[in-house]
Design a protein around this motif. Structure first.
Motif, PDB file in Angstrom:
ATOM      1  N   PHE A  70     -31.162  15.632 -11.513  1.00 43.33           N
ATOM      2  CA  PHE A  70     -31.248  17.060 -11.763  1.00 43.33           C
ATOM      3  C   PHE A  70     -30.581  17.863 -10.661  1.00 43.33           C
ATOM      4  O   PHE A  70     -30.718  17.537  -9.481  1.00 43.33           O
ATOM      5  CB  PHE A  70     -32.711  17.525 -11.844  1.00 43.33           C
ATOM      6  CG  PHE A  70     -33.455  16.968 -13.011  1.00 43.33           C
ATOM      7  CD1 PHE A  70     -33.442  17.632 -14.238  1.00 43.33           C
ATOM      8  CD2 PHE A  70     -34.168  15.790 -12.895  1.00 43.33           C
ATOM      9  CE1 PHE A  70     -34.138  17.123 -15.314  1.00 43.33           C
ATOM     10  CE2 PHE A  70     -34.854  15.274 -13.970  1.00 43.33           C
ATOM     11  CZ  PHE A  70     -34.848  15.940 -15.189  1.00 43.33           C
ATOM     12  N   THR A  71     -29.903  18.924 -11.066  1.00 40.50           N
ATOM     13  CA  THR A  71     -29.456  19.967 -10.160  1.00 40.50           C
ATOM     14  C   THR A  71     -30.273  21.194 -10.535  1.00 40.50           C
ATOM     15  O   THR A  71     -30.381  21.535 -11.716  1.00 40.50           O
ATOM     16  CB  THR A  71     -27.947  20.250 -10.335  1.00 40.50           C
ATOM     17  OG1 THR A  71     -27.237  19.033 -10.106  1.00 40.50           O
ATOM     18  CG2 THR A  71     -27.471  21.310  -9.356  1.00 40.50           C
ATOM     19  N   PHE A  80     -37.609  24.125  -6.138  1.00 40.80           N
ATOM     20  CA  PHE A  80     -38.024  22.758  -5.804  1.00 40.80           C
ATOM     21  C   PHE A  80     -39.529  22.578  -5.976  1.00 40.80           C
ATOM     22  O   PHE A  80     -39.974  21.623  -6.603  1.00 40.80           O
ATOM     23  CB  PHE A  80     -37.614  22.390  -4.369  1.00 40.80           C
ATOM     24  CG  PHE A  80     -36.202  21.914  -4.248  1.00 40.80           C
ATOM     25  CD1 PHE A  80     -35.897  20.569  -4.308  1.00 40.80           C
ATOM     26  CD2 PHE A  80     -35.166  22.826  -4.084  1.00 40.80           C
ATOM     27  CE1 PHE A  80     -34.591  20.122  -4.204  1.00 40.80           C
ATOM     28  CE2 PHE A  80     -33.859  22.392  -3.988  1.00 40.80           C
ATOM     29  CZ  PHE A  80     -33.564  21.040  -4.045  1.00 40.80           C
ATOM     30  N   ASP A  81     -40.301  23.483  -5.421  1.00 41.91           N
ATOM     31  CA  ASP A  81     -41.762  23.363  -5.497  1.00 41.91           C
ATOM     32  C   ASP A  81     -42.253  23.385  -6.935  1.00 41.91           C
ATOM     33  O   ASP A  81     -43.099  22.570  -7.322  1.00 41.91           O
ATOM     34  CB  ASP A  81     -42.431  24.493  -4.701  1.00 41.91           C
ATOM     35  CG  ASP A  81     -42.169  24.378  -3.215  1.00 41.91           C
ATOM     36  OD1 ASP A  81     -41.901  23.262  -2.729  1.00 41.91           O
ATOM     37  OD2 ASP A  81     -42.233  25.423  -2.528  1.00 41.91           O
ATOM     38  N   GLN A  97     -37.596  11.670  -6.306  1.00 37.78           N
ATOM     39  CA  GLN A  97     -36.845  11.636  -5.052  1.00 37.78           C
ATOM     40  C   GLN A  97     -36.024  12.912  -4.927  1.00 37.78           C
ATOM     41  O   GLN A  97     -35.525  13.433  -5.928  1.00 37.78           O
ATOM     42  CB  GLN A  97     -35.894  10.443  -5.009  1.00 37.78           C
ATOM     43  CG  GLN A  97     -36.576   9.101  -5.034  1.00 37.78           C
ATOM     44  CD  GLN A  97     -35.566   7.964  -5.083  1.00 37.78           C
ATOM     45  OE1 GLN A  97     -34.544   8.061  -5.752  1.00 37.78           O
ATOM     46  NE2 GLN A  97     -35.864   6.895  -4.378  1.00 37.78           N
ATOM     47  N   THR A  98     -35.874  13.407  -3.701  1.00 42.50           N
ATOM     48  CA  THR A  98     -34.999  14.554  -3.452  1.00 42.50           C
ATOM     49  C   THR A  98     -33.781  14.082  -2.669  1.00 42.50           C
ATOM     50  O   THR A  98     -33.847  13.103  -1.924  1.00 42.50           O
ATOM     51  CB  THR A  98     -35.727  15.670  -2.682  1.00 42.50           C
ATOM     52  OG1 THR A  98     -36.156  15.170  -1.421  1.00 42.50           O
ATOM     53  CG2 THR A  98     -36.908  16.206  -3.469  1.00 42.50           C
ATOM     54  N   PHE A  99     -32.666  14.815  -2.846  1.00 38.90           N
ATOM     55  CA  PHE A  99     -31.397  14.428  -2.232  1.00 38.90           C
ATOM     56  C   PHE A  99     -30.679  15.642  -1.660  1.00 38.90           C
ATOM     57  O   PHE A  99     -30.941  16.777  -2.056  1.00 38.90           O
ATOM     58  CB  PHE A  99     -30.467  13.792  -3.277  1.00 38.90           C
ATOM     59  CG  PHE A  99     -30.968  12.500  -3.835  1.00 38.90           C
ATOM     60  CD1 PHE A  99     -30.701  11.302  -3.203  1.00 38.90           C
ATOM     61  CD2 PHE A  99     -31.719  12.477  -5.005  1.00 38.90           C
ATOM     62  CE1 PHE A  99     -31.174  10.109  -3.710  1.00 38.90           C
ATOM     63  CE2 PHE A  99     -32.194  11.281  -5.526  1.00 38.90           C
ATOM     64  CZ  PHE A  99     -31.917  10.096  -4.874  1.00 38.90           C
ATOM     65  N   LEU A 100     -29.755  15.376  -0.779  1.00 37.46           N
ATOM     66  CA  LEU A 100     -28.776  16.361  -0.342  1.00 37.46           C
ATOM     67  C   LEU A 100     -27.499  16.057  -1.097  1.00 37.46           C
ATOM     68  O   LEU A 100     -27.147  14.899  -1.285  1.00 37.46           O
ATOM     69  CB  LEU A 100     -28.518  16.252   1.165  1.00 37.46           C
ATOM     70  CG  LEU A 100     -29.671  16.630   2.086  1.00 37.46           C
ATOM     71  CD1 LEU A 100     -29.307  16.320   3.526  1.00 37.46           C
ATOM     72  CD2 LEU A 100     -30.017  18.103   1.927  1.00 37.46           C
ATOM     73  N   ASP A 104     -29.929  17.271  -6.803  1.00 40.44           N
ATOM     74  CA  ASP A 104     -31.070  17.717  -6.003  1.00 40.44           C
ATOM     75  C   ASP A 104     -32.243  16.758  -6.076  1.00 40.44           C
ATOM     76  O   ASP A 104     -32.888  16.478  -5.077  1.00 40.44           O
ATOM     77  CB  ASP A 104     -31.535  19.102  -6.459  1.00 40.44           C
ATOM     78  CG  ASP A 104     -30.494  20.167  -6.199  1.00 40.44           C
ATOM     79  OD1 ASP A 104     -29.882  20.140  -5.119  1.00 40.44           O
ATOM     80  OD2 ASP A 104     -30.289  21.016  -7.088  1.00 40.44           O
ATOM     81  N   LEU A 105     -32.530  16.263  -7.284  1.00 39.84           N
ATOM     82  CA  LEU A 105     -33.689  15.391  -7.493  1.00 39.84           C
ATOM     83  C   LEU A 105     -33.352  14.291  -8.471  1.00 39.84           C
ATOM     84  O   LEU A 105     -32.469  14.429  -9.317  1.00 39.84           O
ATOM     85  CB  LEU A 105     -34.867  16.192  -8.084  1.00 39.84           C
ATOM     86  CG  LEU A 105     -35.507  17.202  -7.165  1.00 39.84           C
ATOM     87  CD1 LEU A 105     -35.264  18.585  -7.685  1.00 39.84           C
ATOM     88  CD2 LEU A 105     -36.974  16.926  -7.062  1.00 39.84           C
ATOM     89  N   ARG A 106     -34.131  13.207  -8.354  1.00 41.83           N
ATOM     90  CA  ARG A 106     -34.035  12.119  -9.321  1.00 41.83           C
ATOM     91  C   ARG A 106     -35.446  11.737  -9.725  1.00 41.83           C
ATOM     92  O   ARG A 106     -36.337  11.610  -8.879  1.00 41.83           O
ATOM     93  CB  ARG A 106     -33.326  10.896  -8.738  1.00 41.83           C
ATOM     94  CG  ARG A 106     -33.060   9.808  -9.788  1.00 41.83           C
ATOM     95  CD  ARG A 106     -32.464   8.563  -9.171  1.00 41.83           C
ATOM     96  NE  ARG A 106     -33.433   7.831  -8.385  1.00 41.83           N
ATOM     97  CZ  ARG A 106     -34.365   7.004  -8.894  1.00 41.83           C
ATOM     98  NH1 ARG A 106     -34.462   6.822 -10.192  1.00 41.83           N
ATOM     99  NH2 ARG A 106     -35.191   6.368  -8.101  1.00 41.83           N
TER     100      ARG A 106
END
Length: 151
Positions: A70-71, A80-81, A97-100, A104-106
């Protein structure tokens, strides 16, 4: 911090998490008292965080596993929250999971079959807040899944 004996204990524990302490001490070549001290020290240091139970979801009838990327709409300060709070409520979500970067997230999602996946997707995934873009990857096979470091 850890020495060769600690690494030997960790290797044995990773190979057989259900091993009794007496057998673990014998396999690692230490006394039971030494094993206890070393395990306590490694727990306090955060090296050993938990002994986990791993469930084979397929044996429980969950045949489909999907990785969703997801973006989020970052113009929303709580994106995000809000997203994470909503994703946590979906029982079939097994990992968040969050990413840079561009993603953004998986989420890892399990389903019994394709009909169940379609229901989860329509009722739970499409309703997640602040999604700007998403991508789904369906797991075909798991070639390597190692949680352990080479010790």
């Amino acid at each position: 911090m850890s020495d060769a004996t600690d690494r030997r204990i960790l290797r044995q524990l990773l190979a057989d998490p259900d091993v009794s302490n007496a057998d673990l001490a014998e396999r690692a070549g230490v006394t039971s008292a030494s094993l206890w001290r070393r395990l306590d020290r490694m727990r306090e240091a955060g090296v050993i965080q938990a002994i986990e139970t791993r469930i084979d979801w397929r044996k429980l009838g969950y045949e489909v596993e999907v990785s969703l990327r997801f973006t989020l709409d970052k113009t929303e300060p709580r994106a995000f929250d809000d997203f994470i709070a909503a994703a946590r409520l979906v029982p079939e979500v097994t990992e968040i999971q969050t990413f840079l970067g561009s993603v953004d997230l998986r989420l890892s999602v399990i389903a019994r079959d394709m009909a169940h996946w379609q229901q989860i997707y329509r009722e739970s995934i499409l309703t997640l807040p602040h999604v700007a873009d998403s991508d789904a990857l369906m797991l075909v096979s798991n070639i390597k899944n190692v949680q352990a470091l080479p010790l």
